[in-house]
Design a protein around this motif. Structure first.
Motif, PDB file in Angstrom:
ATOM      1  N   HIS A 188      34.833  27.486  41.768  1.00 59.86           N
ATOM      2  CA  HIS A 188      34.626  27.512  43.219  1.00 59.86           C
ATOM      3  C   HIS A 188      35.027  28.861  43.822  1.00 59.86           C
ATOM      4  O   HIS A 188      35.764  28.918  44.807  1.00 59.86           O
ATOM      5  N   PRO A 189      34.557  29.968  43.212  1.00 60.67           N
ATOM      6  CA  PRO A 189      34.877  31.268  43.820  1.00 60.67           C
ATOM      7  C   PRO A 189      34.053  31.491  45.075  1.00 60.67           C
ATOM      8  O   PRO A 189      32.997  30.873  45.248  1.00 60.67           O
ATOM      9  N   PRO A 190      34.525  32.383  45.962  1.00 62.05           N
ATOM     10  CA  PRO A 190      33.702  32.756  47.118  1.00 62.05           C
ATOM     11  C   PRO A 190      32.524  33.628  46.659  1.00 62.05           C
ATOM     12  O   PRO A 190      32.434  33.957  45.479  1.00 62.05           O
ATOM     13  N   GLU A 191      31.703  34.016  47.595  1.00 60.85           N
ATOM     14  CA  GLU A 191      30.530  34.829  47.261  1.00 60.85           C
ATOM     15  C   GLU A 191      30.922  36.120  46.561  1.00 60.85           C
ATOM     16  O   GLU A 191      30.259  36.557  45.622  1.00 60.85           O
ATOM     17  N   THR A 192      31.962  36.735  47.053  1.00 63.40           N
ATOM     18  CA  THR A 192      32.426  37.992  46.475  1.00 63.40           C
ATOM     19  C   THR A 192      33.877  37.844  46.066  1.00 63.40           C
ATOM     20  O   THR A 192      34.706  37.394  46.857  1.00 63.40           O
ATOM     21  N   VAL A 193      34.141  38.223  44.844  1.00 62.52           N
ATOM     22  CA  VAL A 193      35.525  38.213  44.362  1.00 62.52           C
ATOM     23  C   VAL A 193      35.956  39.654  44.170  1.00 62.52           C
ATOM     24  O   VAL A 193      35.215  40.460  43.603  1.00 62.52           O
ATOM     25  N   ARG A 194      37.136  40.000  44.660  1.00 66.01           N
ATOM     26  CA  ARG A 194      37.615  41.372  44.557  1.00 66.01           C
ATOM     27  C   ARG A 194      38.939  41.438  43.823  1.00 66.01           C
ATOM     28  O   ARG A 194      39.744  40.515  43.895  1.00 66.01           O
ATOM     29  N   LEU A 195      39.113  42.564  43.148  1.00 68.64           N
ATOM     30  CA  LEU A 195      40.440  42.904  42.620  1.00 68.64           C
ATOM     31  C   LEU A 195      40.853  44.195  43.326  1.00 68.64           C
ATOM     32  O   LEU A 195      40.179  45.225  43.175  1.00 68.64           O
ATOM     33  N   VAL A 196      41.927  44.102  44.092  1.00 68.62           N
ATOM     34  CA  VAL A 196      42.389  45.257  44.868  1.00 68.62           C
ATOM     35  C   VAL A 196      43.617  45.829  44.164  1.00 68.62           C
ATOM     36  O   VAL A 196      44.688  45.221  44.167  1.00 68.62           O
ATOM     37  N   PHE A 197      43.457  47.001  43.546  1.00 61.53           N
ATOM     38  CA  PHE A 197      44.553  47.566  42.765  1.00 61.53           C
ATOM     39  C   PHE A 197      45.358  48.567  43.567  1.00 61.53           C
ATOM     40  O   PHE A 197      44.830  49.298  44.393  1.00 61.53           O
ATOM     41  N   ASP A 198      46.638  48.599  43.272  1.00 58.65           N
ATOM     42  CA  ASP A 198      47.490  49.666  43.783  1.00 58.65           C
ATOM     43  C   ASP A 198      46.959  50.981  43.190  1.00 58.65           C
ATOM     44  O   ASP A 198      46.581  51.031  42.016  1.00 58.65           O
ATOM     45  N   PRO A 199      46.888  52.052  43.996  1.00 58.60           N
ATOM     46  CA  PRO A 199      46.325  53.317  43.486  1.00 58.60           C
ATOM     47  C   PRO A 199      46.995  53.777  42.188  1.00 58.60           C
ATOM     48  O   PRO A 199      46.345  54.397  41.341  1.00 58.60           O
ATOM     49  N   SER A 200      48.273  53.455  42.005  1.00 61.84           N
ATOM     50  CA  SER A 200      48.960  53.904  40.792  1.00 61.84           C
ATOM     51  C   SER A 200      48.443  53.187  39.556  1.00 61.84           C
ATOM     52  O   SER A 200      48.577  53.696  38.434  1.00 61.84           O
ATOM     53  N   LEU A 201      47.856  51.996  39.742  1.00 59.43           N
ATOM     54  CA  LEU A 201      47.412  51.205  38.592  1.00 59.43           C
ATOM     55  C   LEU A 201      45.916  51.384  38.301  1.00 59.43           C
ATOM     56  O   LEU A 201      45.449  51.120  37.194  1.00 59.43           O
ATOM     57  N   ARG A 202      45.165  51.835  39.322  1.00 58.94           N
ATOM     58  CA  ARG A 202      43.710  51.917  39.172  1.00 58.94           C
ATOM     59  C   ARG A 202      43.293  52.666  37.912  1.00 58.94           C
ATOM     60  O   ARG A 202      42.408  52.210  37.175  1.00 58.94           O
ATOM     61  N   PRO A 203      43.933  53.820  37.590  1.00 60.72           N
ATOM     62  CA  PRO A 203      43.462  54.576  36.422  1.00 60.72           C
ATOM     63  C   PRO A 203      43.644  53.841  35.094  1.00 60.72           C
ATOM     64  O   PRO A 203      43.029  54.205  34.094  1.00 60.72           O
ATOM     65  N   LEU A 204      44.488  52.784  35.077  1.00 61.09           N
ATOM     66  CA  LEU A 204      44.769  52.100  33.811  1.00 61.09           C
ATOM     67  C   LEU A 204      43.733  51.026  33.490  1.00 61.09           C
ATOM     68  O   LEU A 204      43.659  50.553  32.352  1.00 61.09           O
ATOM     69  N   VAL A 205      42.944  50.651  34.513  1.00 61.46           N
ATOM     70  CA  VAL A 205      42.110  49.453  34.391  1.00 61.46           C
ATOM     71  C   VAL A 205      40.652  49.825  34.169  1.00 61.46           C
ATOM     72  O   VAL A 205      40.106  50.683  34.864  1.00 61.46           O
ATOM     73  N   SER A 206      40.024  49.149  33.205  1.00 59.53           N
ATOM     74  CA  SER A 206      38.576  49.282  33.069  1.00 59.53           C
ATOM     75  C   SER A 206      37.968  47.908  32.846  1.00 59.53           C
ATOM     76  O   SER A 206      38.642  46.984  32.400  1.00 59.53           O
ATOM     77  N   VAL A 221      55.360  49.022  29.343  1.00 55.19           N
ATOM     78  CA  VAL A 221      54.023  49.618  29.280  1.00 55.19           C
ATOM     79  C   VAL A 221      53.163  49.254  30.484  1.00 55.19           C
ATOM     80  O   VAL A 221      52.044  49.763  30.652  1.00 55.19           O
ATOM     81  N   PHE A 222      53.655  48.360  31.311  1.00 54.93           N
ATOM     82  CA  PHE A 222      52.944  47.993  32.521  1.00 54.93           C
ATOM     83  C   PHE A 222      53.955  47.450  33.519  1.00 54.93           C
ATOM     84  O   PHE A 222      54.825  46.659  33.167  1.00 54.93           O
ATOM     85  N   LYS A 223      53.828  47.898  34.780  1.00 53.05           N
ATOM     86  CA  LYS A 223      54.636  47.326  35.870  1.00 53.05           C
ATOM     87  C   LYS A 223      53.727  47.077  37.046  1.00 53.05           C
ATOM     88  O   LYS A 223      53.004  47.992  37.471  1.00 53.05           O
ATOM     89  N   ALA A 224      53.764  45.861  37.600  1.00 58.51           N
ATOM     90  CA  ALA A 224      52.926  45.559  38.768  1.00 58.51           C
ATOM     91  C   ALA A 224      53.366  46.416  39.955  1.00 58.51           C
ATOM     92  O   ALA A 224      54.527  46.821  40.058  1.00 58.51           O
ATOM     93  N   ALA A 225      52.409  46.694  40.833  1.00 63.50           N
ATOM     94  CA  ALA A 225      52.701  47.430  42.063  1.00 63.50           C
ATOM     95  C   ALA A 225      51.790  46.911  43.152  1.00 63.50           C
ATOM     96  O   ALA A 225      50.649  46.502  42.877  1.00 63.50           O
TER      97      ALA A 225
END
Lengths: 423, 499
Positions: free
Chosen positions: A361-379, A300-304
């Motif tokens: 101790h996170p930096p000022e901005t934390v990002r999650l960079v998704f593979d385009p194939s996975l972006r639609p699955l995440v909210s 149901v999920f595969k990393a990319a």
């Protein structure tokens, strides 16, 4: 006078030797040969039978059974010639191919070298000359001590019981077979099962593993000749070395990688078939080269692409620190540079799972960079999307949860559950 | 009737079973059952301060048992129900905290909330390579005396692949070979500092499945017969040394410095022989020991029998535990091995040994699954108090050997040279998988002297050579009361002659 222990077999052999048939053979039927069975005291250089009597001229069947852990043979020699045969055997140039038996006039009969558990029978006519005929094992290193004697008695003479050393040869049964252990482990929602092992690779792209190295199949080297052979080593197998697999029962399972520090894949309707690694039934043989566990169920999920969590412009090599169990769930601890991350994956509403992050101790901005194939699955309820990138600042960057929708993928049907064949 | 020398030899052989049983009744062996559903594949054994037995299984978690005199009455509780990745050892740090080596890492497993179940699995160290090969064992840890630990990192086997993605740098050069070292530190003993940094300590190992620290702080490791290992050895490990298996050298910075494409397999046997440190004891293969695992020293001060201070080595490939009598001759470690136990209701697969707190029992944890046919289980060996009649010590002298028996042997037999058969042989080092006994040479016993107290026998030999294993077979020796010598076969590895 030392008492002797006689096995029933030896008694029977002695009785057979006393029977008159051997001396008054009728022309109608050949006399039954006398039988002697010689075993080896396990783990020693001793025949169990070190002396037996035989009547001159009779037919004899001598069976050597190797009940020991080492190879042995039995070489019957002329009187007084054990040392001679011992030396002749030691001098043989390619002894193993000759079973360490010299070609010699003073060797009367000899078995081949028997491996543990094997038997061999010599059928011979006992020499007519009474006397003491030694036998010995000529396997290298044994002949000095591993000896016995056949005493040939005149026809009609009294045959004494053989001298036999009793021994126990019971092999203690392996306790795994009846242990009830399974090669199909499974957890529950309330008490998930955490399993660390080599894990399957259900078709992940190479870009999922930037912190691994790539294996190759170099030419095999032959040290005997000092040259490379033309063939290559076995090709690398597609599996993952450092995985943690977690099973919540049939409803959800996932694999998290401790080198990339990320979720690799998730599936439902099963967990892992470990028979290739642990063996069938309660356990047994490893499946040769293809021993990685098998995934059972529906992906149901595969990393990319690369690991989504970024604490800077470039990905940082993560350092895995371990995991803490809270409420039965593992919370993975790792570091991205100075930032400490705690990550947890849990099944959620049907058709979804949650990825929960805590950062110290996170930096000022934390990002999650998704593979385009996975972006639609995440909210996510917090953070700000910009294309495939989810950005957190302020207090939100220390704690956020993603909801990930299942995307049904390949189905891996479960294998037939056969019990291990009884031996 | 005139007896030939051979016949008198035969007459010396023990013919009486009841007396042999007496020799074997020094120890009892009991089966300890683990709970149903648990695969009894024992990776680690240790006692905690409460006298509970910590049992680390290879895939069924960590159990803690309260021992009972009745072997079927142990009470078990689960410390961890997680299936770990081939945990092959344990070091008890406290009643709530264990150090457990797994294939991928050394893990500190702790119960931090006091409910009796582990909740924190901390990665203490993991900086070695992990290729996916089934043979890449990690065993230990043993304390290094400086707050850190030693770990033995085994090589991979050509009977399995590596995975396409490896943790750690992949060396194509190191990948070649029958047992191979494709990723960092396979074939090494490493020193792990408390901060997680990993120091290379010694190289040249193949299947180093057993480390222990002796009472004098010495580090001991066994290895398994195979390519470049002619027969299974016991090594005393010292910093910077190379112990024979070449594949590990691909990670030796010194070795690789001038030529990054240098291939240890092409080094040549002579250069490897010159570089390697020879074993302290070589175990005669097939005769005494096929697959040695973790050694342990008898620190029970006599509670486990008359062998205080000596070393026991379990055999994973047979129902055997060996006893090793170590000594230093001219500063060089060497010594003799014989059996502590063979057969006698002992299972095969002996992997990990651990004394009970009262010293009277030795637990043996067994496993072989996946490396050979399964021989899994847990047994308890207990000293009955009836001392066995054995050779307690075997020392090399300038003339031969001095044997010390646990009690007086029958005097005339003990003084008879015909009772002592000696031969020597060696196992040649080469790329081949194991070596047969080579140049087996009988050695004449030219003299026997029994010392006044009757327990010491001095053998004078016709020939003594360094670099040979001397096998002594004692024939038909008994005490005055008629108890036979329990284990009459001994093998002494002579590395250096005594002056």
């Amino acid at each position: 006078m030392k008492s002797r222990i006689v096995t029933l077999l030896q008694l029977a052999a002695a009785l057979a030797g006393l029977a008159p048939d051997g001396f008054t053979a009728s022309r109608k039927s050949a006399p039954r040969p006398a039988r002697v069975d010689i075993a080896v005291v396990p783990g020693t250089l001793r025949y169990a039978t070190t002396r037996f009597d035989a009547a001159a001229g009779q037919r004899l069947e001598l069976t050597l059974t190797n009940t020991c852990i080492m190879p042995h043979n039995l070489v019957l020699t002329a009187p007084g010639k054990a040392d001679t045969v011992f030396e002749q055997a030691m001098a043989l140039p390619d002894g193993l191919s000759r079973n360490y038996v010299p070609v010699s006039a003073v060797v009367l009969a000899a078995t081949r070298v028997l491996n543990p558990g094997e038997s061999a029978t010599l059928t011979l006519t006992v020499p007519g000359q009474p006397g003491e005929y030694p036998y010995l094992c000529t396997f290298p290193g044994h002949g000095a001590v591993m000896r016995g004697v056949m005493r040939v008695r005149p026809p009609g003479g009294r045959l004494e019981d053989p001298v036999v050393e009793a021994f126990t040869q019971a092999t203690v049964a392996d306790a795994l077979r009846d242990s009830g252990a399974t090669s199909f482990p499974m957890g529950t929602r309330r008490r998930p099962l955490v399993l660390r092992s080599f894990v399957p690779d259900p078709g992940l792209g190479d870009d999922v593993f930037p912190n691994h190295d790539r294996a190759s199949a170099p030419l095999v080297y032959d040290p005997a000749t000092g040259t490379d052979r033309s063939e290559r080593t076995v090709p690398p197998a597609r599996a993952v070395p450092g995985g943690v697999a977690v099973s919540f029962g049939p409803e959800f399972a996932y694999v998290w990688d401790t080198t990339e520090c990320r979720l690799l894949y998730a599936w439902t309707n099963g967990f892992l078939n470990l028979t290739p690694y642990w063996g069938a039934g309660a356990g047994g043989k490893r499946a040769g080269f293809a021993y990685a566990p098998l995934l059972e169920g529906t992906l149901v999920f595969k990393a990319a692409g690369g690991a989504p969590l970024r604490t800077g412009a470039q990905p940082v090599k993560p350092r895995f620190r371990g995991y803490r169990m809270l409420g039965g769930n593992p919370h993975f601890h790792y570091e991205l540079g100075p930032t400490r991350v705690r990550e947890q994956i849990i099944p959620s509403d049907p058709g979804t799972f949650m990825l929960c992050y805590h950062l110290e101790h996170p930096p000022e901005t934390v990002r999650l960079v998704f593979d385009p194939s996975l972006r639609p699955l995440v909210s996510c309820d917090t953070g700000r999307w910009s294309g495939d990138v989810l950005e957190f600042t302020g207090r939100d960057r220390a704690h956020f949860m993603l909801l990930v929708r299942f995307r049904p993928g390949e189905i891996h049907p479960p294998a037939a559950r056969t019990a291990a064949k009884p031996k | 009737m005139r007896l030939t020398a051979f016949i008198s030899l035969v007459a010396l052989l023990p013919a009486c079973a009841p007396h042999r049983l007496a020799a074997q009744s020094a120890y009892t062996v009991e089966e300890i059952k683990l709970p149903r559903g648990v695969a009894p594949e024992i990776g680690g054994l240790a006692f905690n301060s409460q006298g509970e037995l910590v049992v680390v299984t290879r895939r069924s978690g960590i159990l803690i048992g309260t021992p009972a005199a009745d072997p079927a009455a142990f009470r078990w509780r689960v410390f961890s129900d997680q299936s770990l990745h081939e945990p092959l050892g344990v070091l008890v740090e406290s009643d709530h905290q264990l150090l457990v080596p797994q294939f991928p890492e050394l893990t500190r497993i702790s119960d931090t909330d006091g409910d009796g179940v582990a909740d924190w699995y901390e990665t203490v160290g993991s900086a070695w390579g992990l290729s996916g090969n089934y043979h890449e064992s990690v065993t230990g840890p043993v304390p290094d005396g400086a707050g850190g630990w030693f770990l033995a990192i085994g090589t991979a086997s050509h009977n399995g692949p590596t995975f396409a993605h490896t943790r750690g740098e992949f060396s194509a050069t190191g990948r070649r070979g029958r047992n191979f070292s494709a990723v960092p530190w396979r074939g090494w003993v490493m020193q792990l500092k408390p901060d997680g940094s990993l120091i290379p300590y010694a190289s040249g190992f193949r299947a180093n499945n057993g480390v222990c620290v002796g009472p004098d702080g010495g580090l001991w490791v066994t290895d398994n017969q195979g390519d470049y290992v002619p027969t299974s050895p016991l090594h005393r490990v010292e910093h910077g040394r190379f112990y024979g298996h070449p594949s590990s050298l691909v990670w030796d910075a010194e070795f690789m410095r001038d030529n990054p494409r240098r291939d240890p397999l092409k080094e040549g046997l002579e250069r490897l022989e010159a570089r390697r440190t020879k074993p302290v004891v070589q175990f005669p293969h097939g005769i005494m020991m096929n697959s040695p695992a973790q050694p342990v020293f008898d620190t029970t001060g006599g509670k486990f029998g008359p062998f205080a201070g000596q070393m026991f080595v379990p055999d994973e490939s047979g129902p055997r535990i060996l006893r090793v009598m170590l000594e230093q001759v001219g500063g060089e470690w060497q010594g003799a091995c014989t059996f502590l136990l063979r057969d006698q209701a002992l299972r095969s697969g002996n992997n990990r040994l651990c004394f009970s707190p009262d010293g009277k029992s030795l637990y043996t944890g067994q496993t072989m699954r996946g490396w050979g046919g399964p021989a899994e289980g847990l047994q308890r060996i207990t000293y009955t108090g009836q001392a066995p009649f054995e050779v307690r010590e075997m020392h090399l002298t300038p003339e031969g050997f001095e044997l010390t028996f646990t009690e007086e042997p029958e005097r005339s037999a003990a003084a008879d040279p015909a009772r002592y058969r000696v031969q020597h042989y060696h196992y040649p080092y080469s790329h081949q998988y194991g070596a047969p006994q080579s140049e087996i040479t009988p050695v004449k016993v030219t003299g026997v002297a029994v010392r006044d107290d009757g327990r010491k026998v001095h053998l004078t030999l016709g020939e003594l050579k360094a670099g040979r294993i001397y096998q002594l077979d004692i024939i038909g020796l008994a005490t005055e009361a008629g108890r036979w010598l329990g284990n009459p076969m001994l093998a002494y590895t002579v590395n250096r002659l005594a002056k």
